[in-house]
Design a protein around this motif. Structure first.
Motif, PDB file in Angstrom:
ATOM      1  N   LEU A  22       0.839  -1.189   0.000  1.00  0.00           N
ATOM      2  CA  LEU A  22       0.000   0.000   0.000  1.00  0.00           C
ATOM      3  C   LEU A  22       0.876   1.242   0.000  1.00  0.00           C
ATOM      4  O   LEU A  22       1.789   1.371   0.822  1.00  0.00           O
ATOM      5  N   GLN A  23       0.584   2.142  -0.922  1.00  0.00           N
ATOM      6  CA  GLN A  23       1.326   3.398  -1.026  1.00  0.00           C
ATOM      7  C   GLN A  23       0.348   4.569  -0.892  1.00  0.00           C
ATOM      8  O   GLN A  23      -0.803   4.486  -1.320  1.00  0.00           O
ATOM      9  N   GLU A  24       0.825   5.646  -0.301  1.00  0.00           N
ATOM     10  CA  GLU A  24      -0.013   6.816  -0.110  1.00  0.00           C
ATOM     11  C   GLU A  24      -0.282   7.509  -1.438  1.00  0.00           C
ATOM     12  O   GLU A  24       0.602   7.624  -2.287  1.00  0.00           O
ATOM     13  N   HIS A  25      -1.508   7.975  -1.607  1.00  0.00           N
ATOM     14  CA  HIS A  25      -1.907   8.710  -2.806  1.00  0.00           C
ATOM     15  C   HIS A  25      -2.077  10.183  -2.445  1.00  0.00           C
ATOM     16  O   HIS A  25      -2.471  10.500  -1.307  1.00  0.00           O
ATOM     17  N   PRO A  26      -1.781  11.114  -3.366  1.00  0.00           N
ATOM     18  CA  PRO A  26      -1.983  12.545  -3.054  1.00  0.00           C
ATOM     19  C   PRO A  26      -3.403  12.875  -2.623  1.00  0.00           C
ATOM     20  O   PRO A  26      -3.612  13.778  -1.821  1.00  0.00           O
ATOM     21  N   ASP A  27      -4.365  12.118  -3.139  1.00  0.00           N
ATOM     22  CA  ASP A  27      -5.753  12.283  -2.736  1.00  0.00           C
ATOM     23  C   ASP A  27      -6.003  11.374  -1.530  1.00  0.00           C
ATOM     24  O   ASP A  27      -5.919  10.137  -1.648  1.00  0.00           O
ATOM     25  N   PRO A  28      -6.307  11.920  -0.356  1.00  0.00           N
ATOM     26  CA  PRO A  28      -6.485  11.085   0.836  1.00  0.00           C
ATOM     27  C   PRO A  28      -7.648  10.103   0.738  1.00  0.00           C
ATOM     28  O   PRO A  28      -7.734   9.181   1.546  1.00  0.00           O
ATOM     29  N   ALA A  29      -8.511  10.281  -0.246  1.00  0.00           N
ATOM     30  CA  ALA A  29      -9.628   9.358  -0.426  1.00  0.00           C
ATOM     31  C   ALA A  29      -9.227   8.138  -1.243  1.00  0.00           C
ATOM     32  O   ALA A  29     -10.055   7.243  -1.463  1.00  0.00           O
ATOM     33  N   LYS A  30      -7.975   8.094  -1.698  1.00  0.00           N
ATOM     34  CA  LYS A  30      -7.511   6.993  -2.539  1.00  0.00           C
ATOM     35  C   LYS A  30      -6.248   6.364  -1.964  1.00  0.00           C
ATOM     36  O   LYS A  30      -5.552   6.978  -1.140  1.00  0.00           O
ATOM     37  N   VAL A  31      -5.928   5.165  -2.404  1.00  0.00           N
ATOM     38  CA  VAL A  31      -4.675   4.495  -2.064  1.00  0.00           C
ATOM     39  C   VAL A  31      -4.116   3.845  -3.322  1.00  0.00           C
ATOM     40  O   VAL A  31      -4.853   3.579  -4.281  1.00  0.00           O
ATOM     41  N   ILE A  32      -2.828   3.587  -3.298  1.00  0.00           N
ATOM     42  CA  ILE A  32      -2.161   2.954  -4.433  1.00  0.00           C
ATOM     43  C   ILE A  32      -1.783   1.522  -4.053  1.00  0.00           C
ATOM     44  O   ILE A  32      -1.216   1.283  -2.984  1.00  0.00           O
ATOM     45  N   LEU A  33      -2.106   0.575  -4.933  1.00  0.00           N
ATOM     46  CA  LEU A  33      -1.705  -0.818  -4.765  1.00  0.00           C
ATOM     47  C   LEU A  33      -0.513  -1.081  -5.674  1.00  0.00           C
ATOM     48  O   LEU A  33      -0.570  -0.811  -6.867  1.00  0.00           O
ATOM     49  N   ARG A  34       0.547  -1.628  -5.093  1.00  0.00           N
ATOM     50  CA  ARG A  34       1.771  -1.811  -5.875  1.00  0.00           C
ATOM     51  C   ARG A  34       2.288  -3.243  -5.735  1.00  0.00           C
ATOM     52  O   ARG A  34       2.423  -3.773  -4.633  1.00  0.00           O
ATOM     53  N   SER A  35       2.574  -3.851  -6.861  1.00  0.00           N
ATOM     54  CA  SER A  35       3.203  -5.167  -6.879  1.00  0.00           C
ATOM     55  C   SER A  35       4.710  -5.000  -6.871  1.00  0.00           C
ATOM     56  O   SER A  35       5.235  -3.988  -7.330  1.00  0.00           O
ATOM     57  N   CYS A  36       5.420  -6.000  -6.347  1.00  0.00           N
ATOM     58  CA  CYS A  36       6.875  -5.929  -6.429  1.00  0.00           C
ATOM     59  C   CYS A  36       7.401  -6.805  -7.557  1.00  0.00           C
ATOM     60  O   CYS A  36       8.594  -7.006  -7.702  1.00  0.00           O
ATOM     61  N   ASN A  37       6.484  -7.323  -8.390  1.00  0.00           N
ATOM     62  CA  ASN A  37       6.861  -8.111  -9.548  1.00  0.00           C
ATOM     63  C   ASN A  37       6.465  -7.325 -10.790  1.00  0.00           C
ATOM     64  O   ASN A  37       5.285  -7.151 -11.090  1.00  0.00           O
ATOM     65  N   ALA A  38       7.466  -6.823 -11.507  1.00  0.00           N
ATOM     66  CA  ALA A  38       7.208  -5.958 -12.666  1.00  0.00           C
ATOM     67  C   ALA A  38       6.368  -6.641 -13.736  1.00  0.00           C
ATOM     68  O   ALA A  38       5.686  -5.983 -14.520  1.00  0.00           O
ATOM     69  N   ALA A  39       6.380  -7.971 -13.745  1.00  0.00           N
ATOM     70  CA  ALA A  39       5.614  -8.705 -14.757  1.00  0.00           C
ATOM     71  C   ALA A  39       4.113  -8.632 -14.524  1.00  0.00           C
ATOM     72  O   ALA A  39       3.330  -9.017 -15.383  1.00  0.00           O
ATOM     73  N   HIS A  40       3.713  -8.107 -13.360  1.00  0.00           N
ATOM     74  CA  HIS A  40       2.293  -8.075 -13.023  1.00  0.00           C
ATOM     75  C   HIS A  40       1.719  -6.671 -13.090  1.00  0.00           C
ATOM     76  O   HIS A  40       0.793  -6.329 -12.374  1.00  0.00           O
ATOM     77  N   GLY A  41       2.267  -5.849 -13.962  1.00  0.00           N
ATOM     78  CA  GLY A  41       1.631  -4.578 -14.277  1.00  0.00           C
ATOM     79  C   GLY A  41       2.040  -3.414 -13.409  1.00  0.00           C
ATOM     80  O   GLY A  41       2.874  -3.522 -12.510  1.00  0.00           O
ATOM     81  N   GLN A  42       1.424  -2.267 -13.725  1.00  0.00           N
ATOM     82  CA  GLN A  42       1.740  -1.032 -13.044  1.00  0.00           C
ATOM     83  C   GLN A  42       0.899  -0.859 -11.790  1.00  0.00           C
ATOM     84  O   GLN A  42       0.073  -1.698 -11.451  1.00  0.00           O
ATOM     85  N   ASP A  43       1.116   0.265 -11.112  1.00  0.00           N
ATOM     86  CA  ASP A  43       0.345   0.583  -9.918  1.00  0.00           C
ATOM     87  C   ASP A  43      -1.147   0.679 -10.244  1.00  0.00           C
ATOM     88  O   ASP A  43      -1.534   1.074 -11.348  1.00  0.00           O
ATOM     89  N   VAL A  44      -1.954   0.319  -9.261  1.00  0.00           N
ATOM     90  CA  VAL A  44      -3.411   0.435  -9.372  1.00  0.00           C
ATOM     91  C   VAL A  44      -3.891   1.360  -8.274  1.00  0.00           C
ATOM     92  O   VAL A  44      -3.524   1.206  -7.113  1.00  0.00           O
ATOM     93  N   THR A  45      -4.703   2.337  -8.626  1.00  0.00           N
ATOM     94  CA  THR A  45      -5.267   3.271  -7.650  1.00  0.00           C
ATOM     95  C   THR A  45      -6.731   2.921  -7.408  1.00  0.00           C
ATOM     96  O   THR A  45      -7.493   2.722  -8.352  1.00  0.00           O
ATOM     97  N   ILE A  46      -7.098   2.825  -6.131  1.00  0.00           N
ATOM     98  CA  ILE A  46      -8.488   2.536  -5.776  1.00  0.00           C
ATOM     99  C   ILE A  46      -8.956   3.527  -4.714  1.00  0.00           C
ATOM    100  O   ILE A  46      -8.141   4.149  -4.030  1.00  0.00           O
ATOM    101  N   ASP A  47     -10.253   3.674  -4.580  1.00  0.00           N
ATOM    102  CA  ASP A  47     -10.823   4.499  -3.517  1.00  0.00           C
ATOM    103  C   ASP A  47     -10.728   3.759  -2.188  1.00  0.00           C
ATOM    104  O   ASP A  47     -10.916   2.533  -2.136  1.00  0.00           O
TER     105      ASP A  47
END
Length: 217
Positions: A173-198
């Motif tokens: 979990l990574q902090e998003h500039p918008d406090p109503a959202k969060v960033i989901l991050r994988s540590c395996n580059a083969a599984h895509g980029q960051d995903v932002t969710i509410d």
């Protein structure tokens, strides 16, 4: 009385002032208890087990109404030796939004003191978080109730609702500039980029406190 009505009877019999207090005592959400009391869902075997373990309620009475309401001794007392339950379940196949794994029968219990404050042990399937967590690892997860206070950069087991496409995944979990959202991050580059969710799309959240090897189970 039906099993649901007997659970409602226990609310007063055990002296709880509110449904929330009763739900908290057996580690389920108030909404889950409300669904039982309103007969929207049945009384699962795991709920019966918890009532028996924690409040010494007779499972025979819960199921049939026969015999005494309470056992003299717990059916299976929870002790430090039992530790934390291990569930052999693929989180991506979960149908429930609130991860009702506690309502399933565990395969066994793991007594490893550093993680004995956790909610459960689960196996890892897939390699979206390799090398941090890989297929075959066993992770210790602890439920997070206050989602306004999160440790950024840590790995979490995340369960979302339909608003975020019913995700069931392990991500940092990574902090998003918008406090109503969060960033989901994988540590395996083969599984895509960051995903932002509410934030409000998160139905359940469990921090991963660590992993163990199979020789500990």
């Amino acid at each position: 009385m039906t099993p649901n009505e007997r659970v409602k009877f226990l609310l007063g019999k055990l002296g709880f002032n509110t449904q929330k207090d009763f739900a908290d005592s057996i580690n389920i959400k108030s909404g889950s208890l409300s669904d039982i009391l309103r007969k929207r869902v049945g009384v699962s075997s795991a709920i019966k087990d918890r009532l028996a373990l924690i409040h010494h309620v007779s499972k025979l009475w819960l199921e049939t109404g026969e015999g005494p309401v309470f056992n003299e001794q717990p059916t299976r007392p929870v002790t430090e030796k039992e530790g934390i339950p291990y569930y052999d379940i693929d989180i991506e196949e979960l149908a429930s939004e609130n991860l009702q794994m506690m309502e399933r029968e565990p395969i066994y219990y793991v007594n490893y003191k550093p993680f004995n404050d956790c909610s459960a042990y689960l196996p890892v399937f897939g390699n979206s978080m390799h090398p941090a967590y890989s297929a075959g690892d066993i992770i210790a997860v602890k439920e997070i109730w206050n989602r306004d206070v999160l440790v950024w950069g840590e790995a979490y087991l995340i369960i979302t609702n339909k608003k975020a496409n019913d995700l069931r995944c392990i991500r940092f979990l990574q902090e998003h500039p918008d406090p109503a959202k969060v960033i989901l991050r994988s540590c395996n580059a083969a599984h895509g980029q960051d995903v932002t969710i509410d934030r409000d799309s998160i139905a359940a959240l469990y921090i991963i406190k660590g992993k163990i090897t199979r020789n500990l189970i």
